[in-house]
Design an enzyme around this catalytic site. Structure first.
Site, PDB file in Angstrom:
ATOM      1  CB  CYS A 127      13.819  -2.682   5.499  1.00 43.30           C
ATOM      2  SG  CYS A 127      12.611  -4.030   5.504  1.00 43.30           S
ATOM      3  CB  CYS A 150       9.867   0.064   6.868  1.00 38.21           C
ATOM      4  SG  CYS A 150      10.630  -1.477   7.403  1.00 38.21           S
ATOM      5  CG  ASP A 204     -16.911  -3.984  12.469  1.00 45.20           C
ATOM      6  OD1 ASP A 204     -16.398  -5.085  12.195  1.00 45.20           O
ATOM      7  OD2 ASP A 204     -18.069  -3.670  12.103  1.00 45.20           O
ATOM      8  CG  ASP A 262     -10.867  -4.117   8.560  1.00 49.32           C
ATOM      9  OD1 ASP A 262     -11.921  -4.291   7.915  1.00 49.32           O
ATOM     10  OD2 ASP A 262     -10.507  -4.844   9.517  1.00 49.32           O
ATOM     11  CG  HIS A 317       8.618  -5.076   7.088  1.00 47.61           C
ATOM     12  ND1 HIS A 317       9.253  -4.482   6.016  1.00 47.61           N
ATOM     13  CD2 HIS A 317       7.988  -6.184   6.602  1.00 47.61           C
ATOM     14  CE1 HIS A 317       9.041  -5.204   4.917  1.00 47.61           C
ATOM     15  NE2 HIS A 317       8.271  -6.243   5.239  1.00 47.61           N
ATOM     16  CB  CYS A 356      11.097  -2.564   2.563  1.00 46.44           C
ATOM     17  SG  CYS A 356      10.010  -1.852   3.816  1.00 46.44           S
TER      18      CYS A 356
HETATM   19  N1  LIG Z   1     -14.820 -10.422   7.401  1.00 45.79           N
HETATM   20  C1  LIG Z   1     -15.536  -9.493   8.117  1.00 45.79           C
HETATM   21  C2  LIG Z   1     -14.859  -8.658   9.033  1.00 45.79           C
HETATM   22  C3  LIG Z   1     -15.567  -7.706   9.751  1.00 45.79           C
HETATM   23  C4  LIG Z   1     -16.961  -7.585   9.581  1.00 45.79           C
HETATM   24  N2  LIG Z   1     -17.661  -6.663  10.307  1.00 45.79           N
HETATM   25  C5  LIG Z   1     -18.992  -6.560  10.141  1.00 45.79           C
HETATM   26  N3  LIG Z   1     -19.673  -5.628  10.873  1.00 45.79           N
HETATM   27  N4  LIG Z   1     -19.684  -7.332   9.267  1.00 45.79           N
HETATM   28  C6  LIG Z   1     -19.050  -8.258   8.533  1.00 45.79           C
HETATM   29  O1  LIG Z   1     -19.760  -9.009   7.686  1.00 45.79           O
HETATM   30  C7  LIG Z   1     -17.637  -8.428   8.661  1.00 45.79           C
HETATM   31  C8  LIG Z   1     -16.922  -9.381   7.922  1.00 45.79           C
END
Ligand SMILES: Nc1ccc2nc(N)nc(O)c2c1
Length: 372
Positions: A309, A306, A92, A266, A335, A304
């Site tokens: 478990c 894993c 990010d 993520d 887990h 599960c």
């Molecule tokens: N909920 C999120 C989580 C990470 C994010 N990262 C960036 N760069 N921009 C966003 O709007 C995000 C929103």
């Protein structure tokens, strides 16, 4: 192959089954990325993360630029070598983390100036600097520097914030060094407003990216609003590139977003809540610290496979958390990540088989049963 490859292998309704190709290997989608913020998926070795089936993990520009610095990571061979993870990494860009972690920050057209939450030192992050840092980290998927529009925001605030992010997206693209197997993703903003979201999608598509993230969600708007924004945004996005919904989510969020055409996710949920004793299971969630588990020898989830478990009962896990033993967070994290990968595996197979709605509906129903 220049940039990141993407093959759309099957669709079932709006749900998509695909494959992303990078210099460090492929990612089957829909995919969940464990969060490895400071060059570690907390409480897990990278071998353990790989054993769950994860094929890509996430790192953070904000944390790594502060400690140990991008220069140090580059000096030690880049993030893959540094943390012993030879599969793909997405990083990010730092804007979101600055707004959520640091104080005394000022935003300008140029970038964001902030004080480190670690030692108060001052730092300046611009689109150009963020792209340079992610290059030094040797990240396979670089994210544009953006401003995550806060929630709630008026339409005027969302428009102004989105347009800043679009100008930063252009600067990010101009600063990005093209390499085969490495790519740059744009981030759609626009709050909860259809016209703003549409303008953002058009602006990013016009610039051209290897993939498109949907940002500005999972910021407190709630699942119903998040799905509504996806319903009017996703149809506007190109189909031949990956879609990545940032910061999402709980299992029910993942199922609903895959149904709406999202390919990548993520979220800190499985790792952060695992460390606090919350386990995600097919029937919902379990707080292992609850006394009702103290004498229970059953595994967290009978379905599960894993390591947790397979080998440990709830009574033991309950004991570990009451005793504040570090094995507790390790086993629950393991887990949760394994369960999240099982969920994605199940959805990938269902899309390929053409029975996504039946499989997803059954999983959603089980999630509401509650643990017994
Ligand atoms: N909920 C999120 C989580 C990470 C994010 N990262 C960036 N760069 N921009 C966003 O709007 C995000 C929103």
């Amino acid at each position: 192959m220049t940039g990141i490859g993407f093959d759309l292998l099957a669709t079932d309704g709006r749900a998509r089954r695909g494959r992303v190709t990078t210099a460090h290997g492929t990612i089957e989608t829909p995919a969940f990325m464990p969060v490895g913020t400071a060059a570690t998926v907390k409480a897990m070795t990278t071998d353990a993360v790989a054993s769950t089936g994860a094929e890509i993990l996430l790192g953070n520009t904000y944390h790594l630029m502060l400690r140990p610095t991008a220069e140090r990571v580059a000096q030690l061979g880049g993030l893959h070598r540094f943390m012993n993870w030879d599969k793909p990494i997405l990083t990010d860009s730092g804007g979101f983390q600055v707004m959520s972690l640091s104080d005394l920050r000022t935003m300008s057209e140029e970038g964001v100036t902030f004080k480190s939450h670690l030692d108060g030192s001052r730092h300046h992050l611009t689109p150009e600097r963020s792209i340079q840092i992610q290059h030094m980290l040797d990240s396979n998927v670089t994210m544009c520097l953006d401003e995550c529009t806060p929630f709630p925001a008026t339409e005027a605030q969302a428009e102004s914030s989105m347009r800043l992010s679009m100008r930063w997206a252009r600067r990010s693209k101009d600063a990005f060094v093209e390499r085969p197997g490495y790519g740059l993703f744009g981030i759609v903003q626009g709050g909860i407003y259809p016209e703003q979201r549409a303008e953002s999608v058009a602006a990013l598509t016009d610039i051209g990216f290897d993939g498109y993230a949907i940002g500005g969600l999972a910021v407190g708007e709630g699942q119903e609003t998040m799905f509504r924004v996806l319903d009017f945004t996703e149809p506007l996005m190109v189909k031949d590139r990956p879609r990545y919904l940032m910061g999402v989510g709980r299992p029910s969020d993942l199922i609903g977003a895959v149904r709406r055409g999202v390919d990548m996710f993520d979220c800190v949920m499985p790792t952060r809540s695992g460390r606090t004793g919350q386990a995600f299971v097919r029937r919902g969630t379990i707080n292992i610290r609850n006394a009702r588990h103290a004498h229970d020898e059953r595994p967290l989830d009978a379905d599960c496979g894993c390591p947790t478990c397979r080998s440990y009962g709830r009574g033991y896990l309950h004991h570990l958390f009451k005793a504040d033993e570090m094995l507790g967070p390790m086993l629950l994290t393991w887990h949760n990540l394994h369960y999240y990968q099982d969920l994605m595996r199940t959805m990938r197979q269902a899309i390929a088989d053409g029975n996504f709605e039946e499989v997803a509906g059954t999983m959603e129903a089980r999630l509401t049963e509650g643990d017994v």
